[in-house]
Enzyme design. Structure first.
Site, PDB file in Angstrom:
ATOM      1  N   GLU A  63       0.838  -1.211   0.000  1.00 14.43           N
ATOM      2  CA  GLU A  63       0.000   0.000   0.000  1.00 14.43           C
ATOM      3  C   GLU A  63       0.868   1.255   0.000  1.00 14.43           C
ATOM      4  O   GLU A  63       0.536   2.239  -0.672  1.00 14.43           O
ATOM      5  CB  GLU A  63      -0.951   0.004   1.204  1.00 14.43           C
ATOM      6  CG  GLU A  63      -1.884   1.202   1.224  1.00 14.43           C
ATOM      7  CD  GLU A  63      -2.781   1.312  -0.006  1.00 14.43           C
ATOM      8  OE1 GLU A  63      -2.955   2.457  -0.507  1.00 14.43           O
ATOM      9  OE2 GLU A  63      -3.316   0.287  -0.472  1.00 14.43           O
ATOM     10  N   GLU A  70       1.123   6.452  -7.009  1.00 14.24           N
ATOM     11  CA  GLU A  70       0.044   7.407  -7.292  1.00 14.24           C
ATOM     12  C   GLU A  70       0.531   8.846  -7.167  1.00 14.24           C
ATOM     13  O   GLU A  70       0.227   9.688  -8.019  1.00 14.24           O
ATOM     14  CB  GLU A  70      -1.136   7.177  -6.347  1.00 14.24           C
ATOM     15  CG  GLU A  70      -1.934   5.941  -6.669  1.00 14.24           C
ATOM     16  CD  GLU A  70      -3.121   5.736  -5.738  1.00 14.24           C
ATOM     17  OE1 GLU A  70      -3.260   6.492  -4.746  1.00 14.24           O
ATOM     18  OE2 GLU A  70      -3.903   4.813  -6.009  1.00 14.24           O
TER      19      GLU A  70
END
Length: 117
Positions: A63, A70
């Site tokens: 994550e 991102e």
């Protein structure tokens, strides 16, 4: 040696930043704490701890990588770009795969403790 210890500080800063700003990381971190608490409560075996802790580490680590990807994509381009979307989707898909498999692992490990006590 100073830069060695500074790298730990940067890593901790990154984790704390993710805890403050990344919704999914917060959820996964809380879930990891819940699973650790369940493991302590049910007194799971050492081998089960290995698997549970590895699964938690994989989900949280992936994550963080997903969030980094991102943010990097957002830094490179603010406009809608199909390739940028594809990159983000791939990273999110990797997290989803590891999360699903980790959930299955959790079910396999905790099932006997919860339903056959």
């Amino acid at each position: 040696m100073k830069s060695f210890f500074q790298s730990f500080g940067f890593a901790i800063k990154g984790i704390l930043s993710a805890l403050k700003t990344e919704r999914n990381f917060k959820i996964q971190f809380a879930t990891g704490l819940l699973v650790i608490t369940a493991g302590l409560y049910y007194n799971i075996t050492v081998s089960e701890w290995y698997v549970v802790l590895l699964a938690i580490a994989l989900v949280l680590g992936l994550e963080l990588i997903n969030s980094a990807i991102e943010n990097m994509v957002n830094l490179v381009t603010k406009e809608r770009n199909p390739l940028a979307g594809k990159i983000k989707d791939f990273a999110a898909g990797a997290v989803l795969i590891v999360s699903i498999i980790s959930a299955v692992i959790g079910i396999l490990i905790f099932w006997k403790y919860i339903f056959h006590s």
